[in-house]
Design a protein around this motif. Structure first.
Motif, short mmCIF file in Angstrom:
data_model
loop_
_atom_site.label_atom_id
_atom_site.label_comp_id
_atom_site.label_asym_id
_atom_site.label_seq_id
_atom_site.Cartn_x
_atom_site.Cartn_y
_atom_site.Cartn_z
N GLU B 167 0.96 -1.24 0.16
CA GLU B 167 0.05 -0.07 -0.03
C GLU B 167 0.77 1.26 -0.03
OE1 GLU B 167 -3.37 0.11 2.39
OE2 GLU B 167 -3.44 -2.05 2.72
N PRO B 168 1.51 1.23 -1.16
CA PRO B 168 2.57 2.59 -0.85
C PRO B 168 1.89 3.97 -1.04
CG PRO B 168 2.37 1.49 -3.41
CD PRO B 168 1.67 0.76 -2.34
N THR B 169 0.62 4.05 -1.45
CA THR B 169 -0.02 5.38 -1.18
C THR B 169 -1.02 5.65 -0.35
OG1 THR B 169 -1.40 4.64 -2.86
CG2 THR B 169 0.60 5.59 -3.74
N SER B 170 -1.14 4.69 0.67
CA SER B 170 -2.38 4.93 1.52
C SER B 170 -2.08 5.82 2.58
CB SER B 170 -2.76 3.39 2.13
OG SER B 170 -1.65 3.05 2.67
N ALA B 171 -0.79 6.04 2.78
CA ALA B 171 -0.64 7.29 3.78
C ALA B 171 -0.64 8.54 3.07
CB ALA B 171 0.60 7.00 4.46
N LEU B 172 -1.26 8.69 1.90
CA LEU B 172 -0.88 9.97 1.23
C LEU B 172 -2.24 10.60 0.85
CD1 LEU B 172 2.07 8.94 -1.08
CD2 LEU B 172 2.09 9.97 0.76
N ASP B 173 -2.08 11.92 0.62
CA ASP B 173 -3.21 12.76 0.31
C ASP B 173 -3.26 12.16 -1.36
OD1 ASP B 173 -3.10 14.03 2.39
OD2 ASP B 173 -1.97 15.87 1.50
N PRO B 174 -4.56 12.56 -1.94
CA PRO B 174 -4.89 12.08 -3.56
C PRO B 174 -3.91 12.55 -4.35
CG PRO B 174 -6.84 12.67 -2.42
CD PRO B 174 -5.75 12.67 -1.36
N GLN B 175 -3.33 14.09 -4.29
CA GLN B 175 -2.29 14.45 -5.32
C GLN B 175 -0.90 13.83 -5.18
OE1 GLN B 175 -3.81 16.39 -2.79
NE2 GLN B 175 -3.08 18.57 -3.04
N LEU B 176 -0.77 13.62 -3.85
CA LEU B 176 0.57 13.15 -3.61
C LEU B 176 0.77 11.56 -4.06
CD1 LEU B 176 1.48 14.37 -0.21
CD2 LEU B 176 1.99 15.26 -2.71
N THR B 177 -0.55 10.83 -4.13
CA THR B 177 -0.62 9.38 -4.49
C THR B 177 -0.42 9.55 -5.95
OG1 THR B 177 -2.60 9.00 -2.99
CG2 THR B 177 -2.41 7.82 -4.93
N GLN B 178 -1.04 10.46 -6.61
CA GLN B 178 -0.61 10.34 -8.17
C GLN B 178 0.65 10.27 -8.55
OE1 GLN B 178 -2.57 9.18 -10.33
NE2 GLN B 178 -3.93 9.12 -8.80
N GLU B 179 1.70 11.19 -7.82
CA GLU B 179 2.85 11.33 -8.10
C GLU B 179 3.65 9.91 -7.90
OE1 GLU B 179 3.98 14.86 -5.88
OE2 GLU B 179 5.32 13.50 -4.57
N VAL B 180 3.22 9.20 -6.77
CA VAL B 180 3.90 7.73 -6.52
C VAL B 180 3.39 6.81 -7.60
CG1 VAL B 180 4.16 6.11 -4.61
CG2 VAL B 180 4.36 8.23 -3.86
N LEU B 181 2.24 7.01 -7.63
CA LEU B 181 1.82 5.93 -8.74
C LEU B 181 2.35 5.97 -10.08
CD1 LEU B 181 -2.02 5.60 -8.05
CD2 LEU B 181 -0.31 4.33 -7.28
N SER B 182 2.57 7.41 -10.51
CA SER B 182 3.25 7.46 -11.81
C SER B 182 4.57 6.85 -11.94
CB SER B 182 3.29 8.93 -12.31
OG SER B 182 3.94 9.66 -11.67
#
Ligand SMILES: Nc1ncnc2c1ncn2[C@@H]1O[C@H](COP(=O)(O)OP(=O)(O)OP(=O)(O)O)[C@@H](O)[C@H]1O
Ligand SMILES: [Mg+2]
Lengths: 222, 248
Positions: B167-182
Motif C-alpha cells: 500500500e505505497p500510497t495509503s498514507a498519502l493525499d490524493p495528489q501525492l498519491t498520483q506522483e507515487v503511482l506514476s
C-alpha cells in the motif's frame, strides 16, 4: 565569621592549590566513571531487553538494586564489605570508580533502553529489507537516532554525577569534598567549603556547555 | 522467479495465511487485492522475511528462504532477500541521513560499492523519481509523496529482482498519491518485476499483468485483471470497497 583565608592572599592561594588537587581527582572520577559506565550501560540495556529471561532477569535485578539503594551505601559496601566476601580488596580510588560505574551504568541502561525502544520498529525493518545485518542496522541506523533521543536525560545524569563524586569522600578518596572537609576542620573556618562550592559550580558550568555543544551538533535533522 | 508454496501463518493461534501458493514471474506486475485483514500485508511481509511463516516454502530463483517450514541459515536468508526490495506504507526512511545517504548507505555496507559509484547511481535513481534536486535534503523536509519516491529509489539502489510495495500510497493525499503511482507505472513500463498490495483498484487494473484476490488468508481468484475483476466475489468486494472509499 572569622576570615582566615579571604583576607590573606597567600594563604588563600595555598588553599586553592590544595583544593585544585582535589578537583583534579574529582575530575578523574568523573571522566573514568563516564568512560566505563556509558558502554556498560549500553550492554546492560541490551541485556535488559533480551528475550531470554535468564539474561533479562538478573539484569533487571541488578538495575533494581542499583537504583533502589543509596549510592553512598553502595560505595561503602564495595569498599568495606566486599573484601570480607571476596578474596581481594579494592584500593579507595578504584573502589569509588567501580561503585560509580556500576551505579551509573544502571541509570544509563534505562535511559538507553527507553531510547532504543522509542525508535519505530520500521527502522529495524528498513535496515533488514536493505540487506543489512542486525549489527549494521544497530550501529548505522538505530544508534545515531538513539544518541539524539537520550542526550537530554544523559545530560541530567552527567550533571548529577559531578555532584555525586563527592560521595567518594565517604571512603576517604582525596577528592575535592574530602580535602575541603579536612581544610575546614583543621582551620575551623568554612571558607574552604565556599571555594569548593565555586569549583563544583565551574565544573558543572563547563560540563553543561559541552553537553549543549553536543546537542547543537545533533540538531542537524528534524 | 519467486515461488511460494502452501504458506501457513498464524498470529497467537489466529490463522492469517491458510495455505497460500503463488508465483511471480520475470517482468510481471502482480497486484494483490482483498479486504482489510485478509492477510495481504502478512503475505508480502513473509515473502520479504519480515515475518516468519509457520509452514510452507518460499524460494527465489530456486534458492530457498524457507523450505517446508525450515528456514535457511541467516546468511543465506539475507542473500535470498537481497533479491527482493520492499517499499513500506509509511516509507521508513532514515531520518538522520540526507536523501543521498539514505540511498548509498546499504549500497556501501551491504553491496560494498565505492562511495563515488554509489553516489552516482543514487543520483541517477533520484533523477528517475524526479527528485534530483533533493539529494541533500533530510527526509523530515520532504512531503509524504517525495519521501515515498525516495524510498522507492532507495529500494531500487540495491538492484532487486523483485520490488514489493505494501500500500505505497495509503498514507498519502490524493495528489501525492498520483506522483507515487506514476513512478510505479514508469517502473512497470521498464518491465520490472513487482508485487503491489493496493486498494487503488483502477491502478491495479491498469498496471497489473496479474491480479491476486485474497480472502481470509487464501487466494480465491487469480489471473488477468479483466478475468479477476469480473469474478462475482471480486465484484462484491469492489462494490464494498467503493463504499468504504465513500465513508473515508
Ligand atoms: N503482528 C501481528 N500480530 C497479531 N496479529 C496480526 C499481526 N499482523 C497482522 N495481524 C492480524 O492478521 C490479520 C491480517 O492482517 P494483514 O495486515 O495481513 O491484513 P491486510 O490484508 O494487509 O489488511 P489491510 O488492508 O488493512 O492492510 C489481521 O486480522 C491482523 O489483525
Ligand atoms: Mg495491509
Amino acid at each position: 565569621m572569622v576570615m582566615k583565608f579571604f583576607n590573606n592572599p597567600e594563604k588563600l592561594w595555598n588553599l586553592v592549590k590544595i583544593l585544585l588537587e582535589g578537583l583534579s581527582v574529582t575530575g578523574q572520577i568523573f571522566i573514568l566513571t563516564l568512560v566505563f559506565s556509558i558502554p556498560l550501560g549500553m550492554l546492560v540495556a541490551v541485556g535488559r531487553m533480551s528475550k531470554k529471561w535468564i539474561v533479562r532477569g538478573p539484569v533487571s535485578a541488578y538495575i533494581y538494586i542499583m537504583r533502589g539503594t543509596p549510592l553512598m551505601l553502595q560505595v561503602m559496601f564495595i569498599y568495606f564489605l566486599l573484601p570480607r566476601i571476596l578474596p581481594f580488596k579494592f584500593d579507595r580510588f578504584p573502589a569509588a570508580i567501580f561503585a560509580f560505574t556500576i551505579n551509573y551504568a544502571a541509570y544509563f541502561a534505562e535511559i538507553f533502553r527507553g531510547g532504543i525502544q522509542g525508535i519505530p520498529k520500521g527502522q529495524w525493518e528498513a535496515g533488514q529489507v536493505l540487506g543489512m545485518k542486525k549489527s549494521q542496522t544497530f550501529f548505522r541506523v538505530l544508534l545515531p537516532q538513539v544518541c539524539k533521543r537520550v542526550l537530554l536525560p544523559v545530560t541530567n545524569e552527567v550533571i548529577t554525577l559531578v555532584k555525586d563524586t563527592a560521595l567518594a569522600s565517604t571512603i576517604a578518596v582525596t577528592e575535592l569534598m574530602s580535602l575541603a572537609k579536612k581544610q575546614v576542620s583543621s582551620s575551623s573556618s568554612i571558607e574552604p567549603y565556599v571555594i569548593a562550592m565555586v569549583m563544583y559550580l565551574i565544573f558543572n558550568g563547563v560540563t553543561e556547555q559541552l553537553c549543549r555543544l553536543a546537542e547543537r551538533k545533533l540538531n542537524y535533522y528534524q | 522467479m519467486l515461488k511460494a508454496e502452501n504458506i501457513i501463518k498464524s498470529f497467537d493461534g489466529l490463522p492469517v495465511l491458510r495455505g497460500i501458493s503463488m508465483e511471480i514471474n520475470q517482468g510481471e506486475v502482480v497486484a494483490i487485492i482483498g479486504r482489510s485483514g485478509s492477510g495481504k500485508s502478512t503475505l508480502l511481509r513473509c515473502l520479504n522475511n519480515l515475518e516468519k511463516v509457520d509452514n510452507g516454502t518460499i524460494e527465489i530463483d530456486g534458492q530457498a528462504l524457507v523450505k517446508n517450514g525450515v528456514y535457511a541459515p541467516a546468511k543465506e536468508q539475507r542473500a535470498v532477500c537481497l533479491k527482493m526490495g520492499y517499499v513500506f506504507q509509511n516509507f521508513n526512511l532514515f531520518p538522520h541521513m540526507n536523501v543521498l545517504k539514505n540511498l548509498t548507505e546499504a549500497q556501501r555496507c551491504v553491496l560494498g560499492r565505492e562511495k563515488e559509484k554509489a553516489e552516482k547511481y543514487a543520483k541517477e535513481l533520484l533523477k528517475k523519481v524526479g527528485l534530483e534536486d533533493k539529494a541533500l535534503a533530510y527526509p523530515g523536509q520532504l512531503s509524504g509523496g517525495q519521501q515515498q519516491r525516495v524510498a522507492i529509489a532507495r529500494a531500487l539502489a540495491m538492484d532487486p529482482e523483485i520490488l514489493c510495495f505494501d500500500e505505497p500510497t495509503s498514507a498519502l493525499d490524493p495528489q501525492l498519491t498520483q506522483e507515487v503511482l506514476s513512478v510505479i507505472r514508469a517502473l512497470s513500463r521498464e518491465k520490472r518485476t513487482m508485487a503491489v498490495v493496493t486498494h487503488e483498484m483502477a491502478f491495479a487494473r491498469e498496471v497489473a499483468d496479474r491480479v491476486v484476490f485474497m480472502q481470509e488468508g487464501v487466494i480465491v481468484a487469480e489471473g488477468a485483471p479483466d478475468n479477476v475483476f469480473n469474478d462475482p466475489r471480486v465484484k462484491v468486494f469492489i462494490g464494498k470497497n467503493d463504499n468504504d472509499d465513500g465513508i473515508d
